[in-house]
Each structure stands twice: as structure tokens, then as C-alpha cells.
Design an enzyme around this catalytic site. Structure first.
Site, mmCIF file in Angstrom:
data_model
loop_
_atom_site.group_PDB
_atom_site.id
_atom_site.type_symbol
_atom_site.label_atom_id
_atom_site.label_comp_id
_atom_site.label_asym_id
_atom_site.label_seq_id
_atom_site.Cartn_x
_atom_site.Cartn_y
_atom_site.Cartn_z
ATOM 1 N N GLU A 42 0.811 -1.219 0.000
ATOM 2 C CA GLU A 42 0.000 0.000 0.000
ATOM 3 C C GLU A 42 0.844 1.269 0.000
ATOM 4 O OE1 GLU A 42 -2.512 -0.650 3.372
ATOM 5 O OE2 GLU A 42 -4.010 -1.759 2.200
ATOM 6 N N GLU A 49 7.186 -21.942 7.830
ATOM 7 C CA GLU A 49 7.607 -21.076 8.926
ATOM 8 C C GLU A 49 8.632 -21.736 9.850
ATOM 9 O OE1 GLU A 49 4.729 -21.437 12.685
ATOM 10 O OE2 GLU A 49 3.757 -20.462 10.985
#
Length: 266
Positions: free
Chosen positions: A79, A110
Site C-alpha cells: 500500500e 515457517e
């Protein structure tokens, strides 16, 4: 360490609640988040100052995370270009498992303690950059390994976690520990913890971009004019800033391509 993010919910028999009760109780828990953030404002300030200082010299801001935390970092990074007009290589979000993990979980991604540094190294990361590890639990190996290697290479590191005294916090220069307590649905850290991480990321990136001069007054003068709504917003900005008509503002915006350039060349 005791993980408050994994502690039993304060509520039980959720399936027996009415929709109104569910919504009311979720909202009640969500109200905890901004107060928890308020307690760590000094740590957030340190991270903003460090990131702004380095980015003014051409450095970059990296977010690394897995699952929800990784996605939140990518959202914030993605953004920044349309909002503040910076290039896509200034704020970079990296998720365990690569881009395919944005939409669909990649099993055990992960758990690789070495992969994050490999991912960061692909960007030729240097001491001018900043790395923020995001992990609600504060125990994610991918993130811990990434910040540990970054710090060992002289890079400023921080983290956003929702447990106290986590292994991740122990590895960074500035730990941001937002303690929001047990989730409404036990262990579902996409809820309060995710909200806390999102709010902190908003605060960091927005404050850094303001420090970099990417806002004038309170307006996004460097925003990308990527749709009609944003073009109209740009025109309104110019009308207010320069006291000109809609037609004059539109002509300026068409000519110069963005609000800042239009103002500077008026």
C-alpha cells in the site's frame, strides 16, 4: 515462556451464543487493542526514527513474517507505493513460503530458521536497511532466524509480537510487544493479535512516509492516480490548495501527472 496468545479464551460455549452475543463479545475484545498499543508507543517511536533515518539515506524497510503476520506485512508494503508514491522496492514484505503463501498456507514454511535470511539476501540487503519481524507468538523460527542473521550483519532490527519476553524479542534491537491477551477463539491470532499488528504497521509506515516528506499538510500529494476516485481526489486537493476551479485543477493534474508536481509548477 507463557504464551498469552495461546491461553484459553475468556469465553466458552461460543456455539451457543446468539449472533448478537458473538459480535458484541468480539467487539469487546477488540477494544483492548489500542490500549495495549498505547503502552508501547516509545518502542514504536524508536523504530520509526531508525527507519526514517536510514530510508532518508536510500535504505529500505523489510517486513518478514509467516501466515497472517506475513500477509499483514505484505499488505502494508504493497500500500505504500499507491498511497505515498514511493517505488515498490522501498518497503518490501516477505512471507515464509514465498508469494504462493499469500493466498494458501505452505506447510512447514515457517519452521525453516535459515530461509528468511536467504530471502532477504536475494534483495542484496545492507546496513542501510531495516528489518522488522512480525510474529504474534514471537516464536516463529523463520522470523527469528531472519532477524538474528540481519542483526549479525549490522542491520537494524525490530519485531512486532503479542507475547512478553519471546525468543524473537530477545534477538532484535527494538521489540514491540503488544500484549492483547487471549483470543476470543482460543489461539486464533488473526483476531486481536492480527489487528494489533496491522495498527502498528499502519503507524510505522505512515509516520515514516511523513518523515520522508511524502505528505503535505494532511494530504497524500504523491499518491498514484490509478483510478477515477483518486483522480477526483487529486483534483479536489488542487482546488483547495491553489484556490482554482475544477477545470483548472483537472488541466494541471493532466499536465503534471500528480498533485505535488502540479502544486510546484502552478
Amino acid at each position: 515462556m507463557t504464551k498469552s496468545t495461546e491461553a484459553d479464551s475468556k469465553y466458552t460455549h461460543l456455539e451457543q451464543m446468539s449472533v448478537k452475543e458473538l459480535l458484541t463479545n468480539i467487539n469487546k475484545e477488540d477494544k483492548i487493542v489500542p490500549y495495549a498499543i498505547e503502552k508501547v508507543m516509545d518502542k514504536i517511536e524508536l523504530v520509526v526514527l531508525a527507519a526514517a533515518e536510514r530510508m532518508k539515506k536510500g535504505g529500505r524497510l523489510f517486513y518478514i513474517g509467516a501466515g497472517t503476520s506475513g500477509r499483514l506485512g505484505i499488505v502494508d508494503a504493497s500500500e505504500c507505493p499507491p498511497t505515498f508514491g514511493v517505488s515498490h522496492d522501498r518497503v518490501i514484505g516477505i512471507i515464509a513460503g514465498g508469494d504462493s503463501a499469500i493466498r494458501k498456507a505452505v506447510e512447514f514454511a515457517e519452521d525453516d530458521i535459515n530461509q528468511a535470511w536467504i530471502d532477504l539476501s536475494a534483495y542484496e540487503i545492507t546496513e542501510d536497511d531495516v528489518v522488522i519481524g512480525i510474529a504474534a507468538s514471537g516464536t516463529t523460527p523463520y522470523v527469528i532466524g531472519g532477524v538474528k542473521s540481519a542483526k549479525a550483519n549490522g542491520i537494524f532490527t525490530a519485531c512486532i509480537v503479542c507475547n512478553s519476553d519471546s525468543p524473537l524479542s530477545a534477538e532484535v534491537d527494538v521489540p514491540i510487544e503488544v500484549i492483547v491477551g487471549p483470543e476470543f477463539v482460543t489461539g486464533s491470532t488473526r483476531m486481536k493479535a492480527g489487528t494489533a499488528q496491522k495498527l502498528v504497521l499502519n503507524m510505522i509506515s505512515t509516520s515514516v512516509m511523513i518523515q520522508l516528506g511524502r505528505v503535505k499538510g494532511n494530504k497524500m500529494v504523491d499518491m498514484q492516480l490509478s483510478n477515477n476516485k483518486l483522480v477526483k481526489r487529486g483534483i479536489q486537493m488542487l482546488m483547495g490548495e491553489l484556490s482554482i476551479t475544477y477545470e483548472e485543477a483537472k488541466e494541471l493534474l493532466d499536465k503534471y501527472g500528480n498533485v505535488r508536481n502540479a502544486i510546484n509548477n502552478f
